[in-house]
Design a protein around this motif. Structure first.
Motif, short mmCIF file in Angstrom:
data_model
loop_
_atom_site.label_atom_id
_atom_site.label_comp_id
_atom_site.label_asym_id
_atom_site.label_seq_id
_atom_site.Cartn_x
_atom_site.Cartn_y
_atom_site.Cartn_z
N ASP A 1 -26.50 9.97 21.52
CA ASP A 1 -25.85 11.23 21.85
C ASP A 1 -26.06 11.84 23.30
OD1 ASP A 1 -25.75 10.92 19.00
OD2 ASP A 1 -27.15 12.93 18.82
N TYR A 2 -25.40 12.86 23.61
CA TYR A 2 -25.23 13.44 24.95
C TYR A 2 -26.57 13.86 25.30
CZ TYR A 2 -24.24 16.44 28.86
OH TYR A 2 -23.96 16.93 30.01
N VAL A 3 -26.66 13.39 26.44
CA VAL A 3 -27.96 14.02 27.28
C VAL A 3 -28.02 14.36 28.71
CG1 VAL A 3 -30.19 13.31 28.09
CG2 VAL A 3 -29.46 12.51 25.94
N SER A 4 -28.25 15.49 29.11
CA SER A 4 -27.68 15.76 30.49
C SER A 4 -28.89 15.41 31.49
CB SER A 4 -27.84 17.44 30.57
OG SER A 4 -27.49 17.87 31.87
N TYR A 228 -18.54 11.97 28.03
CA TYR A 228 -19.79 11.66 28.89
C TYR A 228 -20.03 10.17 28.89
CZ TYR A 228 -22.45 10.45 24.59
OH TYR A 228 -23.08 9.81 23.56
N VAL A 229 -19.63 9.12 27.90
CA VAL A 229 -19.81 7.92 27.68
C VAL A 229 -19.45 7.30 28.81
CG1 VAL A 229 -19.56 5.94 26.32
CG2 VAL A 229 -19.72 8.25 25.08
N GLU A 230 -18.13 7.27 29.53
CA GLU A 230 -17.86 6.42 30.41
C GLU A 230 -18.52 6.77 31.66
OE1 GLU A 230 -14.65 9.33 29.21
OE2 GLU A 230 -15.96 7.83 28.17
N ILE A 231 -18.69 8.12 31.91
CA ILE A 231 -19.33 8.36 33.19
C ILE A 231 -20.82 8.03 33.14
CG2 ILE A 231 -20.20 10.64 34.40
CD1 ILE A 231 -17.17 10.24 34.32
N ALA A 232 -21.41 8.31 32.03
CA ALA A 232 -23.09 7.76 32.07
C ALA A 232 -23.21 6.28 32.15
CB ALA A 232 -23.66 8.27 30.75
N ASP A 233 -22.03 5.55 31.25
CA ASP A 233 -22.30 4.15 31.76
C ASP A 233 -21.84 3.62 32.82
OD1 ASP A 233 -23.12 4.03 29.03
OD2 ASP A 233 -20.83 3.37 28.12
N CYS A 234 -20.99 4.02 33.44
CA CYS A 234 -20.69 3.69 34.83
C CYS A 234 -21.90 4.00 35.96
CB CYS A 234 -19.27 4.63 35.40
SG CYS A 234 -18.88 4.02 36.97
N LYS A 235 -22.36 5.08 35.78
CA LYS A 235 -23.47 5.63 36.56
C LYS A 235 -24.65 4.58 36.34
CE LYS A 235 -23.39 7.77 39.34
NZ LYS A 235 -22.92 7.41 40.87
N ALA A 236 -24.97 4.28 35.05
CA ALA A 236 -26.03 3.29 34.62
C ALA A 236 -26.05 2.13 35.44
CB ALA A 236 -26.07 3.10 33.26
N ALA A 241 -18.43 7.42 39.49
CA ALA A 241 -17.75 8.19 38.44
C ALA A 241 -16.92 9.24 38.53
CB ALA A 241 -18.89 8.58 37.54
N VAL A 242 -15.68 9.27 38.17
CA VAL A 242 -14.82 10.44 38.65
C VAL A 242 -14.60 11.30 36.92
CG1 VAL A 242 -12.41 11.32 39.27
CG2 VAL A 242 -13.75 9.31 40.34
N ALA A 243 -15.06 12.32 37.01
CA ALA A 243 -15.01 13.22 35.78
C ALA A 243 -13.47 14.03 35.94
CB ALA A 243 -16.14 14.39 35.61
N VAL A 244 -12.63 13.60 34.72
CA VAL A 244 -11.48 14.35 34.80
C VAL A 244 -11.63 15.34 33.70
CG1 VAL A 244 -8.91 13.80 34.19
CG2 VAL A 244 -10.46 11.91 35.10
N ALA A 245 -11.88 16.58 34.10
CA ALA A 245 -12.02 17.66 33.50
C ALA A 245 -10.76 18.32 33.11
CB ALA A 245 -12.78 18.73 34.07
N ILE A 264 -20.39 16.88 34.47
CA ILE A 264 -21.50 16.86 35.75
C ILE A 264 -22.75 16.51 35.11
CG2 ILE A 264 -22.50 18.54 37.55
CD1 ILE A 264 -19.98 19.99 37.92
N GLY A 265 -23.33 17.08 34.33
CA GLY A 265 -24.69 16.75 33.50
C GLY A 265 -24.66 15.49 33.14
N ALA A 266 -23.53 14.62 33.06
CA ALA A 266 -23.62 13.10 32.68
C ALA A 266 -23.78 12.29 33.94
CB ALA A 266 -22.57 12.67 31.92
N GLY A 267 -23.75 12.91 35.04
CA GLY A 267 -23.90 12.22 36.46
C GLY A 267 -22.57 12.04 37.26
N ALA A 268 -21.57 12.85 36.89
CA ALA A 268 -20.36 12.40 37.64
C ALA A 268 -20.54 12.70 39.16
CB ALA A 268 -19.06 13.49 37.23
N ASP A 269 -19.74 11.77 40.02
CA ASP A 269 -19.73 12.14 41.30
C ASP A 269 -18.72 13.10 42.14
OD1 ASP A 269 -22.01 10.12 41.90
OD2 ASP A 269 -20.55 8.74 41.18
#
Length: 294
Positions: A1-4, A228-236, A241-245, A264-269
């Motif tokens: 699940d999502y974690v900030s 959030y999944v692809e953002i968090a997995d990329c940062k891991a 990580a580019v967030a497309v809001a 942003i909470g997931a770690g987007a750059d």
């Protein structure tokens, strides 16, 4: 699940004269050699509005098992919360969570695959005109794409970056819809989606495979996504990580506030509303530039 994992800053930097928001400015301009894109909401808008369909459908299944102190409004809020928390993962995980909530209330749920099939039938009915219109040419591809999608893909390809697409939607539908949108030519043989054996697929596995098969580390990867999944997995793995809001319904060119905060909470750059400023974004990814702080 999502974690900030990151707090949302009160003040951020942007590339001058753009809406490209820099949350964690790049220290150097290492060129990305591999780019991973989410599909729905990041490139494709064919399934726009899916959440407005899924939430009431799942709430309708849960409401007969509601506790004495639970109202239709609180059940709907609960469902919306777990649906949004699991956005970006395979659809089956939202159905598994529904089954868990029914079981917690003493009910006997159906198989999660049955809930998924019901939802999928409703969704396909909703988007049928979009799919047939694209196939017939009566709907232009650009109308069903996040603005600038073809530009960012073409720009990356021109720079020699290998492109991949990974989605929580069933793979055969991702392949079909990518073809309808003209996206398949940018990632031939590199489009991945959910499998019947859901445990055999994840975006994390796709990322690990990219790095292993190409003998590179995470610094060679950039990921684009509205989940959030692809953002968090990329940062891991140490990627960019580019967030497309994206504002999927209005295509307004402004960020969806809920997506922005979550990503942003997931770690987007970097946070962007879409790809209308592709040239500036690619210049930045290849060589971090000066930024102006408000």
């Amino acid at each position: 699940d999502y974690v900030s994992v990151c707090s949302v800053p009160t003040r951020t930097a942007c590339l001058p004269g753009t809406a490209i928001e820099l949350i964690h400015p790049l220290v150097s301009g290492q060129a990305p050699r591999h780019a991973l894109f989410d599909f729905d909401g990041t490139l494709s808008l064919i399934r726009e509005g899916w959440m407005e369909l899924m939430v009431p459908l799942l709430a309708g299944h849960l409401m007969p098992h509601a506790k004495a102190d639970e109202s239709p409004e609180s059940i709907t809020a609960l469902v919306r919360n777990f649906v949004t928390e699991l956005t970006g993962k395979q659809t089956i995980y939202q159905m598994i969570r529904l089954a868990e909530e029914i079981r917690l209330r003493g009910g006997t749920p159906a198989d999660p695959q049955e809930y998924k099939a019901e939802y999928h039938d409703c969704l396909m009915s909703r988007i049928a005109k979009r799919r047939t219109g694209l196939a017939a040419g009566t709907i232009r591809r650009e109308e069903m794409l996040v603005p600038g999608s073809l530009d960012i893909l073409a720009g990356l390809r021109e720079r020699g970056t290998t492109i991949y697409i990974a989605s929580g939607t069933d793979e055969h539908y991702v392949l079909e819809e990518a073809r309808l949108l003209g996206l398949d030519t940018f990632a031939p043989g590199r489009i991945y989606g959910a499998q019947a054996d859901f445990a055999s697929f994840s975006k994390e596995r796709v990322i690990r495979r990219i790095l292993k098969d190409n003998a590179v580390d995470g610094a060679a990867l950039v990921a684009f996504g509205d989940g959030y999944v692809e953002i968090a997995d990329c940062k891991a793995v140490g990627g960019i990580a580019v967030a497309v809001a994206s504002d999927e319904s209005a295509r307004s060119g402004t960020c969806d506030a809920w997506k922005r905060e979550r990503l942003i909470g997931a770690g987007a750059d970097v946070v962007i509303p879409d790809y209308r400023e592709t040239s500036r974004l690619l210049e930045y990814l290849w060589q971090a530039g000066e930024v102006q702080r408000p």
